[in-house]
Design a protein around this motif. Structure first.
Motif, PDB file in Angstrom:
ATOM      1  N   GLU A   1       0.943  -1.063  -0.067  1.00 38.21           N
ATOM      2  CA  GLU A   1      -0.078   0.105   0.050  1.00 38.21           C
ATOM      3  C   GLU A   1       0.700   1.346   0.096  1.00 38.21           C
ATOM      4  O   GLU A   1       2.202   1.399   0.422  1.00 38.21           O
ATOM      5  CB  GLU A   1      -0.828   0.000   1.192  1.00 38.21           C
ATOM      6  N   PHE A   2       0.467   2.464  -0.668  1.00 36.84           N
ATOM      7  CA  PHE A   2       1.285   3.524  -0.514  1.00 36.84           C
ATOM      8  C   PHE A   2       0.085   4.677  -0.523  1.00 36.84           C
ATOM      9  O   PHE A   2      -0.740   4.534  -1.107  1.00 36.84           O
ATOM     10  CB  PHE A   2       2.398   3.606  -1.598  1.00 36.84           C
TER      11      PHE A   2
ATOM     12  N   GLU B   1       0.479  -2.130   5.508  1.00 33.33           N
ATOM     13  CA  GLU B   1      -0.850  -2.243   6.114  1.00 33.33           C
ATOM     14  C   GLU B   1      -0.818  -0.769   6.699  1.00 33.33           C
ATOM     15  O   GLU B   1       0.031  -0.022   6.891  1.00 33.33           O
ATOM     16  CB  GLU B   1      -1.022  -3.036   7.228  1.00 33.33           C
ATOM     17  N   GLY B   2      -2.283  -0.374   6.860  1.00 34.29           N
ATOM     18  CA  GLY B   2      -2.380   0.874   7.743  1.00 34.29           C
ATOM     19  C   GLY B   2      -2.096   2.261   7.229  1.00 34.29           C
ATOM     20  O   GLY B   2      -1.941   3.138   7.722  1.00 34.29           O
ATOM     21  N   VAL B   3      -1.904   2.213   5.849  1.00 35.33           N
ATOM     22  CA  VAL B   3      -1.373   3.399   5.036  1.00 35.33           C
ATOM     23  C   VAL B   3      -2.499   4.407   5.024  1.00 35.33           C
ATOM     24  O   VAL B   3      -2.194   5.695   5.250  1.00 35.33           O
ATOM     25  CB  VAL B   3      -0.867   2.868   3.595  1.00 35.33           C
ATOM     26  N   SER B   4      -3.847   3.958   4.589  1.00 34.73           N
ATOM     27  CA  SER B   4      -4.710   4.624   4.460  1.00 34.73           C
ATOM     28  C   SER B   4      -5.272   5.597   5.681  1.00 34.73           C
ATOM     29  O   SER B   4      -5.281   6.926   5.910  1.00 34.73           O
ATOM     30  CB  SER B   4      -5.971   4.083   4.166  1.00 34.73           C
ATOM     31  N   GLU B   5      -5.088   4.990   7.151  1.00 31.12           N
ATOM     32  CA  GLU B   5      -5.329   5.592   8.125  1.00 31.12           C
ATOM     33  C   GLU B   5      -4.364   6.544   8.654  1.00 31.12           C
ATOM     34  O   GLU B   5      -4.492   7.560   9.132  1.00 31.12           O
ATOM     35  CB  GLU B   5      -5.809   4.597   9.169  1.00 31.12           C
ATOM     36  N   ARG B   6      -3.040   6.356   8.335  1.00 29.05           N
ATOM     37  CA  ARG B   6      -1.954   7.113   8.576  1.00 29.05           C
ATOM     38  C   ARG B   6      -1.921   8.422   7.728  1.00 29.05           C
ATOM     39  O   ARG B   6      -1.742   9.527   8.067  1.00 29.05           O
ATOM     40  CB  ARG B   6      -0.435   6.484   8.039  1.00 29.05           C
ATOM     41  N   ILE B   7      -2.251   8.412   6.427  1.00 30.17           N
ATOM     42  CA  ILE B   7      -2.484   9.336   5.465  1.00 30.17           C
ATOM     43  C   ILE B   7      -3.551  10.329   6.032  1.00 30.17           C
ATOM     44  O   ILE B   7      -3.263  11.659   5.843  1.00 30.17           O
ATOM     45  CB  ILE B   7      -2.521   8.861   4.047  1.00 30.17           C
ATOM     46  N   ASP B   8      -4.794   9.621   6.619  1.00 29.48           N
ATOM     47  CA  ASP B   8      -5.762  10.401   7.160  1.00 29.48           C
ATOM     48  C   ASP B   8      -5.306  11.148   8.099  1.00 29.48           C
ATOM     49  O   ASP B   8      -5.753  12.446   8.510  1.00 29.48           O
ATOM     50  CB  ASP B   8      -6.867   9.635   7.533  1.00 29.48           C
TER      51      ASP B   8
ATOM     52  N   LEU C   1       0.128  -4.365  17.481  1.00 33.65           N
ATOM     53  CA  LEU C   1      -0.891  -2.948  16.765  1.00 33.65           C
ATOM     54  C   LEU C   1       0.315  -1.947  16.298  1.00 33.65           C
ATOM     55  O   LEU C   1       0.021  -1.497  15.169  1.00 33.65           O
ATOM     56  CB  LEU C   1      -1.824  -2.438  17.303  1.00 33.65           C
ATOM     57  N   SER C   2       1.425  -1.805  16.980  1.00 37.21           N
ATOM     58  CA  SER C   2       2.397  -0.779  16.522  1.00 37.21           C
ATOM     59  C   SER C   2       3.415  -0.655  17.190  1.00 37.21           C
ATOM     60  O   SER C   2       3.695  -1.662  17.952  1.00 37.21           O
ATOM     61  CB  SER C   2       1.374   0.635  17.081  1.00 37.21           C
TER      62      SER C   2
END
Lengths: 446, 446
Positions: free
Chosen positions: A333-334, A392-399, A425-426
């Motif tokens: 994901e990017f 994983e988690g790219v969309s939420e980080r961009i948000d 998770l992190s």
């Protein structure tokens, strides 16, 4: 009261649904050239790749769904003319010559975009495609079945998604990009390199810094000509961008800006009772304050809500855009939001950047994956852009960074920010933090 | 210059590493009662569950790693007394009676927390455990091997994580919670219910609204007595919270607050050259402005950076906390940041809430999972809390809301926020938006 909406993409149909959500009385008529409505064009590459089983699955709703909501849709129907002084449109069915008229109280132009076809000889040959509608997707998939080699021109988002999708149907896929990197609008070179390598690992041949001079063929395409070589190919996909479809609006005397239809914060055009949403309008860029395009489904949906609310008399405004984008190729994901370092330079903004390479979970937790983060600040340390690559988690980080940039946060603020942590998770220090610390130090050391 | 650090948890060791990162000259000595250092206690439940193969894996670094960085660690060593007027501490090895003295220029108290053992008869029986250190984890795992039934008292975060972990080793696991729901500090009842059901699905028996009156046994535990019944059990885990370990600081005359050691924004105690970080200090709550505890590894690490920077003369402050927490049980992730509705009520804050139940990806994209979002606002519409449950992306979402809350965003701001979208990664309308819209409407309708 009657609202007529031209176009059944994300912008048009969301406007219809939003008006209906707040008001049960208004008559709503959607007119569209499309045969299929309410599908997700962004999902076409994933049908080609086989991740999504069939084109049927990406059709979200049928005409009946909208009829049930008392939203009328005229499909395969073309609007010929808008007459703002008479508050009416002229339209006809695609398979008919009879022109009808329809009065409106409010008109919403959601005519979307049309593929920008580059001025290359041979673009009209059989086997040369653009991708915009579901029907394009169906035609491409059918054609691809008998291909040994495909050429995608343009390594923007749609180009690389389509190249990846086509690779599942065609043994050899080349993607040719004029710029010296893939995804030049949204990623900086060092981030783009990661995507390029991954594409190559998946078997796509990536040719950057190359221009297609000619598409060769008698009736159907059989090769593309680059500066210094000819590549035999059975299919060409032009993924060279999209331009706003503004012809109707222009003919009607509605004000057009540098890029697309001009609208205010309410999505109102220069004509009081005509609104416009989606890929056909130009918007304000949050960072530069200049007008720009934001041809994204999510932008169209947000604009539709704003237009709908204003039409029914509720207050709502559309904010300047950060062009938050995300994508996925295979398992990678990017995403990007705001300015890249390169775009900043282009706009004469002095940029200071920080990178971090970390893990998505505690290093001992199974499934911890590499994550790459780049943060772009201006010389005052204000965050103006962010790029993320991970599995994983790219969309939420961009948000998260979209929120941060919209609130004018500085990199020093992010260094002090409270991030959540649990090993599955992190990581105990969020990957954003070292990237921001790098910038803080660069700024301190001048 | 010499810095002495008491405690080798996340707070102590991060302080040491941060000082060394910025300064190569300062002498750093860490004194700890622990045998193992630099492990991740939060990961103990996942070793029990077998997700992480062994306790060795959660040890991040050994003593040599720190020696290489010129950080001295005295393990299995106890500090007996702090003498702020003489700038010295007295200490001794656990296996020795000889008391030594050590002068310091700066002292950092990172003594952590100690399990809060409830006043229940029988807590000293064999087979009754608390979990705090790696050695606790090892003992529990060993004991669990011969158990048919375990009882976990307390369904906070650690309680449910441990219950889930133990269920992989022991046929029957009960978790008993005094409050009427699980995770009462961080989740509201309707969100907690989802977690409870999931725990039950995984085979853990959840008893809420029940109090253990007595732990029964001769030498070793064999039952727990509730109000109205007796449950036979082979093991009891007390997961009834943690309290700051402040005895050394108190004895030295360092100012103690309502909850823990008092520190300023620099993590400085009432004594100029004594700092304190981690579970032993009290912090300011971002929403209420009152003092509170934040016994989280991520809090300790952020505080350690602040203390280290201030000790070496750099500016850095610790901000009021939002207590962002996340966890994972099986495949389900959940998290919370800021105030729950219940906590808001407790603090006499009028709360207006919105919920949304959505999907993590486009509904036609394989792997789209249900996501539950609850947003808590005050009566001005300012966001003061958020809870998320989903099988992916929870930590990043909690972080996004941590940023939003820290910037005093209103629910109406989030309705207009730009979120990223691509079918394989997200939905065209972010789940935060309908939850915020619900609040906006409630506020408009009074």
């Amino acid at each position: 009261m009657r609202v007529v909406i031209i176009g059944s993409g994300a912008g048009g149909l969301s406007t219809a649904s939003n008006i209906r959500k707040y008001n049960k009385e208004i008559e709503i008529i959607v007119i569209t050239k499309d045969k299929y409505v309410a599908y997700s064009p962004c999902a076409i590459p994933y049908v080609l790749s086989g991740k999504i089983k069939s084109f049927d699955e990406i059709i979200m709703h049928d005409i009946e769904y909208y009829l049930d909501k008392d939203i009328n849709i005229l499909t395969e129907t073309e609007v010929i003319e808008i007459s703002p002084t008479k508050n009416l449109i002229k339209y006809k069915r695609l398979d008919d010559t009879k022109i009808k008229e329809l009065k409106y109280d409010y008109l919403v132009i959601a005519t979307g975009g049309i593929p920008a076809v580059p001025p290359i000889p041979g673009v009209n040959l059989e086997g040369v495609f653009t991708v915009r509608t579901l029907e394009d997707g169906i035609k491409i998939k059918k054609w691809a079945e008998n291909c040994e080699h495909a050429t995608v021109i343009g390594a923007g988002l749609i180009g690389i998604e389509m190249a990846y999708g086509l690779k599942h149907l065609i043994p050899e896929v080349d993607i040719i990009e004029m710029a010296s990197q893939v995804v030049p609008r949204s990623l900086d070179p060092e981030m783009a390199k990661i995507i390029q390598k991954y594409l190559e690992k998946l078997g796509v041949n990536v040719l950057v810094g190359k221009t297609v001079k000619k598409i060769i063929g008698e009736k159907r395409v059989n090769a593309v000509k680059l500066n210094n070589k000819k590549i035999n190919t059975d299919m060409v996909l032009l993924a060279t961008g999209v331009k706003p479809n503004i012809s109707l609006a222009k003919k009607a005397g509605i004000k057009i800006g540098k890029w697309g239809i001009k609208v205010n914060e309410k999505m109102q055009t220069s004509v009081r009772n005509i609104y416009a949403v989606g890929d056909c309008v130009e918007v304000k860029d949050f960072i530069t304050g200049e007008n720009t395009l934001s041809p994204l489904g999510s932008t169209a949906v947000r604009q539709a809500k704003v237009a709908a609310k204003n039409i029914i008399g509720k207050k709502c405004r559309f904010r300047p855009v950060l062009n938050a984008m995300v994508s996925r190729i295979g398992n990678l994901e990017f995403g990007s939001v705001g300015m890249t370092e390169i775009n900043a330079k282009y706009h004469n903004i002095e940029a200071v950047c920080g990178m971090s390479k970390a893990l998505t979970r505690a290093r001992y937790y199974p499934g911890a994956e590499r994550i790459y983060v780049k943060i772009v600040c201006n010389k005052d340390g204000k965050i103006i852009g962010c790029q993320v690559i991970a599995k994983e988690g790219v969309s939420e980080r961009i948000d998260a960074m979209s929120i941060a940039i919209s609130q004018h946060l500085k990199c020093s603020d992010l260094c002090e920010m409270e991030f959540s942590y649990a090993p599955p998770l992190s990581t105990v220090v969020d990957p954003f933090v070292p990237a921001c610390e790098e910038i803080v130090e660069k700024l301190q050391n001048g």
